[in-house]
Scaffold this active site. Structure first.
Site, PDB file in Angstrom:
ATOM      1  N   LYS A   1      -0.691 -37.082   9.279  1.00  0.00           N
ATOM      2  CA  LYS A   1       0.732 -36.843   9.595  1.00  0.00           C
ATOM      3  C   LYS A   1       1.137 -37.344  10.976  1.00  0.00           C
ATOM      4  O   LYS A   1       2.088 -38.089  11.116  1.00  0.00           O
ATOM      5  CB  LYS A   1       1.007 -35.336   9.605  1.00  0.00           C
ATOM      6  CG  LYS A   1       1.399 -34.729   8.337  1.00  0.00           C
ATOM      7  CD  LYS A   1       1.806 -33.274   8.509  1.00  0.00           C
ATOM      8  CE  LYS A   1       1.093 -32.434   9.444  1.00  0.00           C
ATOM      9  NZ  LYS A   1       0.042 -31.697   9.580  1.00  0.00           N
TER      10      LYS A   1
ATOM     11  N   ARG B   1       5.779 -25.588   6.944  1.00  0.00           N
ATOM     12  CA  ARG B   1       4.451 -25.499   6.334  1.00  0.00           C
ATOM     13  C   ARG B   1       4.400 -24.451   5.232  1.00  0.00           C
ATOM     14  O   ARG B   1       3.379 -24.283   4.598  1.00  0.00           O
ATOM     15  CB  ARG B   1       3.422 -25.130   7.389  1.00  0.00           C
ATOM     16  CG  ARG B   1       3.171 -26.261   8.327  1.00  0.00           C
ATOM     17  CD  ARG B   1       1.865 -26.062   9.040  1.00  0.00           C
ATOM     18  NE  ARG B   1       1.663 -27.195   9.901  1.00  0.00           N
ATOM     19  CZ  ARG B   1       0.567 -27.416  10.589  1.00  0.00           C
ATOM     20  NH1 ARG B   1      -0.435 -26.604  10.516  1.00  0.00           N
ATOM     21  NH2 ARG B   1       0.459 -28.463  11.348  1.00  0.00           N
TER      22      ARG B   1
ATOM     23  N   ARG C   1     -12.228 -36.529  14.609  1.00  0.00           N
ATOM     24  CA  ARG C   1     -11.039 -36.688  15.456  1.00  0.00           C
ATOM     25  C   ARG C   1     -11.350 -36.322  16.919  1.00  0.00           C
ATOM     26  O   ARG C   1     -12.011 -35.339  17.194  1.00  0.00           O
ATOM     27  CB  ARG C   1      -9.915 -35.796  14.923  1.00  0.00           C
ATOM     28  CG  ARG C   1      -8.674 -35.844  15.800  1.00  0.00           C
ATOM     29  CD  ARG C   1      -7.443 -35.419  15.059  1.00  0.00           C
ATOM     30  NE  ARG C   1      -7.382 -34.003  14.758  1.00  0.00           N
ATOM     31  CZ  ARG C   1      -6.366 -33.433  14.126  1.00  0.00           C
ATOM     32  NH1 ARG C   1      -5.337 -34.167  13.722  1.00  0.00           N
ATOM     33  NH2 ARG C   1      -6.359 -32.154  13.874  1.00  0.00           N
TER      34      ARG C   1
ATOM     35  N   ARG D   1     -10.446 -30.939  19.416  1.00  0.00           N
ATOM     36  CA  ARG D   1      -9.506 -29.817  19.357  1.00  0.00           C
ATOM     37  C   ARG D   1     -10.235 -28.541  18.953  1.00  0.00           C
ATOM     38  O   ARG D   1     -11.122 -28.581  18.106  1.00  0.00           O
ATOM     39  CB  ARG D   1      -8.394 -30.124  18.341  1.00  0.00           C
ATOM     40  CG  ARG D   1      -7.186 -30.770  18.992  1.00  0.00           C
ATOM     41  CD  ARG D   1      -6.168 -31.219  17.977  1.00  0.00           C
ATOM     42  NE  ARG D   1      -5.797 -30.179  17.024  1.00  0.00           N
ATOM     43  CZ  ARG D   1      -4.799 -30.292  16.168  1.00  0.00           C
ATOM     44  NH1 ARG D   1      -4.055 -31.394  16.147  1.00  0.00           N
ATOM     45  NH2 ARG D   1      -4.527 -29.337  15.318  1.00  0.00           N
TER      46      ARG D   1
ATOM     47  N   ARG E   1      -8.041 -23.824   7.708  1.00  0.00           N
ATOM     48  CA  ARG E   1      -6.741 -24.518   7.712  1.00  0.00           C
ATOM     49  C   ARG E   1      -6.468 -25.172   6.361  1.00  0.00           C
ATOM     50  O   ARG E   1      -5.329 -25.230   5.906  1.00  0.00           O
ATOM     51  CB  ARG E   1      -6.719 -25.570   8.829  1.00  0.00           C
ATOM     52  CG  ARG E   1      -6.687 -24.943  10.204  1.00  0.00           C
ATOM     53  CD  ARG E   1      -7.146 -25.904  11.253  1.00  0.00           C
ATOM     54  NE  ARG E   1      -6.140 -26.887  11.602  1.00  0.00           N
ATOM     55  CZ  ARG E   1      -6.416 -28.082  12.107  1.00  0.00           C
ATOM     56  NH1 ARG E   1      -7.665 -28.464  12.273  1.00  0.00           N
ATOM     57  NH2 ARG E   1      -5.449 -28.900  12.442  1.00  0.00           N
TER      58      ARG E   1
END
Ligand code: AMP
Length: 215
Positions: free
Chosen positions: A13, A84, A123, A156, A167
């Site tokens: 996203k 969301r 990531r 993160r 998540r």
């Protein structure tokens, strides 16, 4: 030109929204980035949302709703990370109504769990300038260092395996009614996002161009 971009954490996203914002001159409104910035500043809002974010839990709707409302005062935008869940989708609709905003579409980045688990584990982010890297697909030029501002890259807090799984589950539970909501309004634009960035960029550009021509 007004779009929402919707997809699981790790669907790409943020990366895609940035690319689309640059290509079409839209402002990228990224709720996760806005909230992380507040946490970094240790503002009252940051203190309120910090605990939820570290656990990968959604921040309460009434807190994020007003943050979004304050950020929607532009002609061309791509909204990333909101809504969301169905409550947020309905709340957003009421904000649009109040402000007389009509959106052009909801870009849905469709990915499977295997893809996102691998992506998030690879990531790396720059906490200074918010640049995002992927160790395999978008590696920094120098290992562990941001290309743009030379800050050391970080993982993160919510990109660790237990939180990734949590998540994904939140997304599965919350996304279906949202997708149905926009499908019924004829706004849903579904794009397969399991492939590499450039392939997905092309699919999104084609989908937007087609949508702009038909409206
Ligand atoms: P993101 O950068 O989009 O992955 O968001 C990071 C975190 O910010 C999430 O795990 C939530 O804690 C919070 N957050 C982002 N968007 C929302 C939202 N629409 N509603 C509630 N919390 C959110």
């Amino acid at each position: 030109m007004k779009y929402l971009i919707f997809g699981a954490p790790g669907s790409g996203k943020g990366t895609q929204a940035k690319d689309l914002a640059d290509t079409y001159g839209m402002k990228q409104i990224a709720l996760g980035d806005i909230l992380r910035e507040e946490v970094k500043k240790d503002s009252p809002l940051g203190q309120k949302v910090k605990g939820y974010m570290a656990q990968g839990a959604l921040v309460p709707d009434e807190v994020v709703g007003s943050v979004i409302e304050e950020n929607l005062n532009v002609d061309k935008f791509i909204l990333d990370g909101y809504p969301r869940n169905i409550n947020q989708a309905k709340h957003l609709d009421s904000i649009f109504e109040k402000k007389g905003i009509k959106i052009d579409g909801v870009l849905y980045l469709d990915v499977n769990q295997d893809t996102i688990t691998k992506r998030l584990a690879n990531r790396r982010v720059c906490l200074n300038c918010q640049a995002v890297y992927h160790l395999i697909n978008i590696p920094p030029k120098q290992e562990g260092v941001c290309d743009k501002c030379a800050t050391e890259l970080s993982i993160r807090k919510d990109d660790v395996p237990e939180v990734i799984a949590q998540r994904w589950q939140v997304f599965v539970d919350e996304s279906k009614p949202v997708l149905d909501f926009y499908q019924q309004k004829g706004l849903l634009i579904k794009v397969d996002a399991n492939d590499k960035k450039d392939v997905v960029v092309k699919r999104l550009n084609d989908a937007i161009d087609k949508n702009e021509h038909s409206s």
